[in-house]
Scaffold this active site. Sequence first.
Site, PDB file in Angstrom:
ATOM      1  N   PHE A 138       0.864  -1.187   0.000  1.00 53.63           N
ATOM      2  CA  PHE A 138       0.000   0.000   0.000  1.00 53.63           C
ATOM      3  C   PHE A 138       0.895   1.231   0.000  1.00 53.63           C
ATOM      4  O   PHE A 138       1.634   1.463   0.949  1.00 53.63           O
ATOM      5  CB  PHE A 138      -0.943   0.053   1.204  1.00 53.63           C
ATOM      6  CG  PHE A 138      -1.855   1.248   1.133  1.00 53.63           C
ATOM      7  CD1 PHE A 138      -3.047   1.195   0.427  1.00 53.63           C
ATOM      8  CD2 PHE A 138      -1.498   2.453   1.740  1.00 53.63           C
ATOM      9  CE1 PHE A 138      -3.867   2.313   0.320  1.00 53.63           C
ATOM     10  CE2 PHE A 138      -2.323   3.578   1.630  1.00 53.63           C
ATOM     11  CZ  PHE A 138      -3.512   3.508   0.924  1.00 53.63           C
ATOM     12  N   ASP A 223       9.302   2.896   2.077  1.00 51.80           N
ATOM     13  CA  ASP A 223       8.093   3.660   2.408  1.00 51.80           C
ATOM     14  C   ASP A 223       7.812   3.441   3.886  1.00 51.80           C
ATOM     15  O   ASP A 223       7.253   2.424   4.288  1.00 51.80           O
ATOM     16  CB  ASP A 223       6.914   3.194   1.548  1.00 51.80           C
ATOM     17  CG  ASP A 223       5.630   3.976   1.849  1.00 51.80           C
ATOM     18  OD1 ASP A 223       5.604   4.703   2.862  1.00 51.80           O
ATOM     19  OD2 ASP A 223       4.663   3.854   1.078  1.00 51.80           O
ATOM     20  N   LYS A 252       2.378  10.723   7.686  1.00 52.25           N
ATOM     21  CA  LYS A 252       1.543  10.428   8.847  1.00 52.25           C
ATOM     22  C   LYS A 252       2.028  11.109  10.138  1.00 52.25           C
ATOM     23  O   LYS A 252       1.778  12.278  10.328  1.00 52.25           O
ATOM     24  CB  LYS A 252       1.371   8.920   8.990  1.00 52.25           C
ATOM     25  CG  LYS A 252       0.550   8.357   7.809  1.00 52.25           C
ATOM     26  CD  LYS A 252      -0.078   7.007   8.042  1.00 52.25           C
ATOM     27  CE  LYS A 252      -1.104   6.726   6.960  1.00 52.25           C
ATOM     28  NZ  LYS A 252      -0.756   5.661   6.039  1.00 52.25           N
TER      29      LYS A 252
HETATM   30  C1  PLP Z   1      -0.927   5.808   4.541  1.00 50.23           C
HETATM   31  C2  PLP Z   1       0.148   5.341   3.677  1.00 50.23           C
HETATM   32  C3  PLP Z   1       0.424   5.978   2.451  1.00 50.23           C
HETATM   33  C4  PLP Z   1      -0.432   7.098   1.893  1.00 50.23           C
HETATM   34  O1  PLP Z   1      -0.481   8.211   2.720  1.00 50.23           O
HETATM   35  P1  PLP Z   1      -1.647   9.303   2.509  1.00 50.23           P
HETATM   36  O2  PLP Z   1      -1.278  10.416   3.450  1.00 50.23           O
HETATM   37  O3  PLP Z   1      -2.943   8.644   2.875  1.00 50.23           O
HETATM   38  O4  PLP Z   1      -1.614   9.718   1.086  1.00 50.23           O
HETATM   39  C5  PLP Z   1       1.501   5.523   1.720  1.00 50.23           C
HETATM   40  N1  PLP Z   1       2.263   4.498   2.144  1.00 50.23           N
HETATM   41  C6  PLP Z   1       2.032   3.875   3.310  1.00 50.23           C
HETATM   42  C7  PLP Z   1       2.937   2.762   3.745  1.00 50.23           C
HETATM   43  C8  PLP Z   1       0.947   4.253   4.105  1.00 50.23           C
HETATM   44  O5  PLP Z   1       0.689   3.586   5.236  1.00 50.23           O
END
Ligand code: PLP
Length: 405
Positions: A138, A223, A252
């Site tokens: 994701f 990520d 986040k």
């Molecule tokens: C939440 C998340 C995203 C996307 O972040 P948004 O602020 O919702 O665009 C990307 N990568 C990972 C691993 C995430 O948990």
Amino acid sequence: MSEHIDLEARYCAQNYHPLPVVLTRAEGAYVWDEDGKKYLDMMSAYSAVSHGHGHKRLVKIVQQQVERLSIVSRAFYTDKLGLFLEKACTLTGQDMALPMNTGAEAVETAIKAARKWAYTVKGVEKDKAEIIACTGNFHGRTTTIVAMSDEPQYKEGFGPYPAGFLLVEYGNIDALEAAINENTAAFLVEPIQGEGGIVVPPEGYLKAAAELCRKNNVLLIADEIQTGLGRTGKLLACEHEDVHPDGLILGKALGGGILPVSMFLARRDVMSVFTPGDHGSTFGGNPLAAAVGLEALNILIEDELPQKSAAMGDYLMGRLRAFDTPLIKNIRGRGLFIGIEVDPALCSAREICESLMQRGLLSKETHETVVRLAPPLIVGQEEIDWAIDQIAEVLEEIDTLRLAS
Ligand SMILES: *Cc1c(COP(=O)(O)O)cnc(C)c1O
């Protein structure tokens, strides 16, 4: 049913399936609904609220900065951005950073950086660069990012998709080795998959992937939007395997649970591919976000939130693993980033989350089978003990009902 739920049902796109609770305020690890009922937040806005809700130092910084200067765009310098990025780079051992707002934007930034690096530094032929991602990943919701997803619902109806992405099985180092070729720009990976269901790869996977990338002149891009900043018990989840990625994506919790703040960090030769006009964001790096982000990082270190996450996470994990119930198939995670996988033949994760909500504990299922437990990192042992009791009782209730029917 609350009027606010009715209003959202009528006016808000139905792209989420929220639990039926209307929240109106929060403090620390707790939130309250419109009737004044108190809940322990074991969800933390998908880990965006690691510092706890309304952290006093963060609220103070917001108030101060909002009165001085909030938004100017990057058409000008500010007295906040450099300090914020210096801190982020120093803490993570990266050379330079490019500030954005949401996680998806920072992932897009990483993709652009990797591709341009492939063409201008590695020497990949025009429009041939490939980025390898993992099954179950994701990375966000833009059309380019969902092109990397293997989750049918994220993609269905949103094509056509851009080319240049390749998927390999998460946790399988041989699959990665077989997929790398002279056009590979980067391997994009979550050290632990969050939305995929708190999936921890086999020990040594990240380390082996880093070695493969180094040998083949491929960028390892982590990520850590969800796993980073203390969530898994270290500042970065990569540190569990002593891996130093070539590129790093944060988001986040970087906004202290107050603002959307994200960034892509990288080595100098990677970030140097960007020249004025290549990429940008009106709000990215604004002084309000930078002030909040800097304070969020300072708090993280001064209050030892990664260490707290490690200690409390170990404790919670130990207690959960001692549960003796047929409903649970697997418990996994690291630090305060834990997933309880239930047996879908016996119950659903949603059902558990709804029962927990009745008892004043908020969590959210990911997919149909995993209950996510990710409280703010400031959570105390008493709160964790209370949560464990609620989870144990809910599982027992469901099991009793099941056996009776
Ligand atoms: C939440 C998340 C995203 C996307 O972040 P948004 O602020 O919702 O665009 C990307 N990568 C990972 C691993 C995430 O948990």
